[in-house]
Design a protein around this motif. Structure first.
Motif, short mmCIF file in Angstrom:
data_model
loop_
_atom_site.label_atom_id
_atom_site.label_comp_id
_atom_site.label_asym_id
_atom_site.label_seq_id
_atom_site.Cartn_x
_atom_site.Cartn_y
_atom_site.Cartn_z
N PHE A 60 0.78 -1.24 0.03
CA PHE A 60 0.01 0.05 -0.06
C PHE A 60 0.75 1.24 0.08
O PHE A 60 0.73 2.35 -0.76
N ASP A 61 1.85 1.52 0.93
CA ASP A 61 2.70 2.28 0.91
C ASP A 61 4.06 2.01 1.59
O ASP A 61 4.27 1.51 2.74
N ASN A 121 -6.73 -1.79 1.49
CA ASN A 121 -6.14 -0.63 1.05
C ASN A 121 -7.06 0.56 1.63
O ASN A 121 -6.59 1.65 2.14
N ALA A 122 -8.47 0.53 1.84
CA ALA A 122 -9.22 1.53 1.92
C ALA A 122 -9.07 1.70 3.54
O ALA A 122 -8.89 2.61 4.06
N ALA A 124 -5.76 3.20 4.50
CA ALA A 124 -5.99 4.77 4.22
C ALA A 124 -6.39 5.53 5.26
O ALA A 124 -6.16 6.44 5.64
N GLN A 125 -7.54 4.91 5.75
CA GLN A 125 -8.25 5.48 6.93
C GLN A 125 -7.43 5.65 8.13
O GLN A 125 -7.19 6.52 8.88
N LYS A 172 -3.91 5.78 7.85
CA LYS A 172 -2.79 6.57 7.59
C LYS A 172 -3.54 8.06 7.94
O LYS A 172 -2.73 8.74 8.25
N ALA A 173 -4.71 8.40 7.20
CA ALA A 173 -5.29 9.42 7.59
C ALA A 173 -5.53 9.93 9.18
O ALA A 173 -5.13 11.13 9.42
#
Length: 122
Positions: free
Chosen positions: A72-73, A109-110, A113-114, A116-117
């Protein structure tokens, strides 16, 4: 006092041990004394390994989650993902996360992403 023979009871006990030792090699499956030792040791291993299996699966799940997070990152790690999930208030256990990472990468990944945010906001 009369003599008491325990033929039925002893035979049943022996038969039970021999049945548990079915499939063992050589005398371990037929000789009562040897079978008793083998069955006792097998039960010790089974007791120990029930705990070990839980540890091994947790290690596997963590490795899978870490690999998926790196895809993902590359700068994002497993520990940062878990911290981000806690900060975001997302409660998902490692077994489910690992399953999502393998079977449904988009959903994983969703979630990442949450997380990471939430890390960036905190």
């Amino acid at each position: 006092m009369s003599r008491v023979k325990s033929g039925k009871v002893t035979h049943a006990r022996h038969r039970k041990v021999i049945a548990k030792a079915a499939g063992y090699y050589a005398a371990r499956s037929t000789n009562f004394k040897t079978a008793t030792q083998a069955v006792d040791k097998a039960q010790q291993y089974a007791t120990r390994d029930r705990k070990a299996r839980k540890r091994q699966f947790r290690q596997l799940w963590i490795a899978r989650i870490n690999a998926a997070v790196r895809l993902f990152d590359p700068a994002f790690t497993y520990s940062r993902l878990i911290d981000g999930l806690n900060k975001a208030g997302i409660v998902v256990d490692r077994k489910v996360l690992a399953d999502l990472a393998v079977r449904e990468p988009e959903a994983f990944n969703a979630i990442a992403a949450q997380a990471k945010a939430a890390m960036a906001a905190a």
